[in-house]
Design an enzyme around this catalytic site. Sequence first.
Site, short mmCIF file in Angstrom:
data_model
loop_
_atom_site.label_atom_id
_atom_site.label_comp_id
_atom_site.label_asym_id
_atom_site.label_seq_id
_atom_site.Cartn_x
_atom_site.Cartn_y
_atom_site.Cartn_z
N CYS A 59 0.83 -1.22 0.00
CA CYS A 59 0.00 0.00 0.00
C CYS A 59 0.86 1.26 0.00
O CYS A 59 0.35 2.37 -0.22
CB CYS A 59 -0.94 0.01 1.19
SG CYS A 59 -2.06 -1.38 1.19
N HIS A 100 -2.33 7.29 3.99
CA HIS A 100 -2.93 6.09 3.39
C HIS A 100 -4.32 5.88 4.00
O HIS A 100 -4.50 5.90 5.22
CB HIS A 100 -2.02 4.88 3.67
CG HIS A 100 -2.61 3.59 3.22
ND1 HIS A 100 -3.30 3.45 2.04
CD2 HIS A 100 -2.62 2.36 3.80
CE1 HIS A 100 -3.70 2.21 1.91
NE2 HIS A 100 -3.32 1.52 2.97
N ASN A 135 -10.18 0.97 1.37
CA ASN A 135 -8.73 0.94 1.21
C ASN A 135 -8.38 0.46 -0.21
O ASN A 135 -8.56 -0.71 -0.53
CB ASN A 135 -8.15 -0.01 2.27
CG ASN A 135 -6.65 -0.14 2.20
OD1 ASN A 135 -6.02 0.31 1.25
ND2 ASN A 135 -6.06 -0.76 3.21
O1 UT7 Z 1 -3.37 -1.32 3.97
C1 UT7 Z 1 -3.27 -2.00 5.18
C2 UT7 Z 1 -4.45 -2.91 5.32
N1 UT7 Z 1 -4.90 -3.27 6.62
C3 UT7 Z 1 -5.24 -2.41 7.62
O2 UT7 Z 1 -5.05 -1.23 7.59
C4 UT7 Z 1 -5.92 -3.05 8.80
C5 UT7 Z 1 -5.64 -2.35 10.12
N2 UT7 Z 1 -6.54 -2.86 11.15
C6 UT7 Z 1 -7.83 -2.46 11.20
O3 UT7 Z 1 -8.25 -1.62 10.44
C7 UT7 Z 1 -8.70 -3.05 12.28
O4 UT7 Z 1 -7.94 -3.92 13.11
C8 UT7 Z 1 -9.90 -3.85 11.71
C9 UT7 Z 1 -10.91 -2.88 11.11
C10 UT7 Z 1 -9.44 -4.82 10.64
C11 UT7 Z 1 -10.61 -4.63 12.81
O5 UT7 Z 1 -11.00 -3.75 13.85
P1 UT7 Z 1 -10.69 -4.13 15.37
O6 UT7 Z 1 -11.29 -3.09 16.20
O7 UT7 Z 1 -9.21 -4.35 15.49
O8 UT7 Z 1 -11.48 -5.48 15.55
P2 UT7 Z 1 -10.97 -6.93 15.91
O9 UT7 Z 1 -10.19 -7.53 14.78
O10 UT7 Z 1 -10.31 -6.91 17.26
O11 UT7 Z 1 -12.33 -7.70 16.03
C12 UT7 Z 1 -13.31 -7.34 17.03
C13 UT7 Z 1 -14.55 -8.19 16.79
C14 UT7 Z 1 -14.25 -9.68 16.66
O12 UT7 Z 1 -15.27 -10.39 17.29
P3 UT7 Z 1 -15.09 -10.98 18.79
O13 UT7 Z 1 -13.89 -11.89 18.69
O14 UT7 Z 1 -14.84 -9.79 19.67
O15 UT7 Z 1 -16.38 -11.68 19.02
C15 UT7 Z 1 -14.31 -9.91 15.17
O16 UT7 Z 1 -14.67 -11.24 14.85
O17 UT7 Z 1 -15.19 -7.80 15.58
C16 UT7 Z 1 -15.43 -8.98 14.80
N3 UT7 Z 1 -15.41 -8.57 13.39
C17 UT7 Z 1 -16.50 -8.14 12.75
N4 UT7 Z 1 -17.76 -7.96 13.16
C18 UT7 Z 1 -18.63 -7.48 12.25
C19 UT7 Z 1 -14.36 -8.54 12.53
N5 UT7 Z 1 -14.76 -8.09 11.33
C20 UT7 Z 1 -16.08 -7.84 11.44
C21 UT7 Z 1 -17.05 -7.34 10.56
N6 UT7 Z 1 -18.31 -7.17 11.00
N7 UT7 Z 1 -16.76 -7.00 9.27
#
Ligand code: UT7
Length: 322
Positions: free
Chosen positions: A108, A242, A272
Site C-alpha cells: 500500500c 494512506h 482501502n
Molecule cells: O493497507 C493496510 C491494510 N490493513 C489495515 O489497515 C488493517 C488495520 N486494522 C484495522 O483496520 C482493524 O484492526 C480492523 C478494522 C481490521 C478490525 O477492527 P478491530 O477493532 O481491530 O477489531 P478486531 O479484529 O479486534 O475484532 C473485534 C470483533 C471480533 O469479534 P469478537 O472476537 O470480539 O467476538 C471480530 O470477529 O469484531 C469482529 N469482526 C466483525 N464484526 C462485524 C471482525 N470483522 C467484522 C465485521 N463485521 N466486518
Amino acid sequence: MKIIGTGSALPEHIVTNEMLAGFLDTSDNWITTRTGIRTRRLLSTETLRELALEAARKAITSSGLRPEDIDYLICSNVANSYVSPSLGSIILGQLGCSCPTFDMNGACAGLVYSLDVADAFLKAKNMKNILVVAAEQPSRFCNWHDRATSVLFGDGAAALVVTQGEGFKDFRLTGNTHTEVMYYKREMQRTPYDRVEEKTEPLVMNGREVFRLAVESCIDDVDTLLERNGMTGDDIDLYLLHQANMRIIECIREHLAQPKEKFPTNIQKYGNTSSASVGILIDELSRAGELKEGQTVMLSTFGGGFVTAAAILEWSDINYAK
Ligand code: UT7
C-alpha cells in the site's frame, strides 16, 4: 521533483455496507464505527488495466505533455491477473508511450515508493518526465466469506506525472519483515520436481497488529521528516495519509495535535484502495482546488511487508482546463 499532472479512475460499481451485510455476518454500524468506510467501488464490468489507462491518460492530459514526452513509466501494483508482462508494459502501448517501464510492489506504500524512485531517476539519469501509475484490485485478494478482510478494500487507480523542479523536499522509506501480519499467497504452477508444499491463501491479516504497526511507524516517519527538515506539525498544511482506517488516521492526528481539516479523507467512499489511495486523494483534492499553490503537504503510507513511505512536498497548482 514536482507533480505537474494528476488523474484517477474508479470502478462504476458502488457496494454499500448494507449490501455486504446481505451475505456476510456484519453490519453498517460495525464497519463505519471500526473503519469509517461507508461504500467502496469494486471492479465488475471493467478491468484493472482499463482503470490504470484512464488514470494515466488523465494525468498526461493535465500535465500538458504528449505521451511521447514521458521518459519512464513506473507502475505501482501488488498483483493483478497478469504475472507477466508487467501492468506498466500492458498499458504503455495503449498510452502511446514507448519508454522503459516496470512494476513496483511496495504494497500500500507503493505509490510513494515509486515517487522516491522517480525522484532518484530524475536526479541521476537526466530524465525530464516520469509517469507514476498506482493501480490496485485488493478486493480480488480477499476471501469473500471472511468479514474481517473483505469489507475493508476497494479497487481503483491513480496517476501522477512528475518532472524536474522544486516540490518534493524529503522522503523517508522503511522496510521490515513481518510476513505473518498480512499476506496473500496466490497459486503458481507445479513442476515435477516440487518437494515443498506451498499452501495458497487469500488475504490473511492480523488486523490489530497491522493497526498497531501502522500507527507506530507512520508517527515515526512523520516525526522524523518534520525534525529532519526543521519543521513542526503546524508547518504542514495538509496530511494526506494512506486511507486504510479512519481510526488509524485519527490516532496519527491526535499524536500531532493538529485540526481535523488538515486530514482530508475519502476512505468513506472508496475503502482501502492500497497504493492507489493516496494518489486518488491527491487527484480529487487538486481538481477540487483544495490543494493550493505553495501549500506544504505530508504524505504518509504503510503496507504489508511491513513497509512505510512518507514524503514532504510543496504543492504547485495544476491547470486542468488545458
Ligand atoms: O493497507 C493496510 C491494510 N490493513 C489495515 O489497515 C488493517 C488495520 N486494522 C484495522 O483496520 C482493524 O484492526 C480492523 C478494522 C481490521 C478490525 O477492527 P478491530 O477493532 O481491530 O477489531 P478486531 O479484529 O479486534 O475484532 C473485534 C470483533 C471480533 O469479534 P469478537 O472476537 O470480539 O467476538 C471480530 O470477529 O469484531 C469482529 N469482526 C466483525 N464484526 C462485524 C471482525 N470483522 C467484522 C465485521 N463485521 N466486518
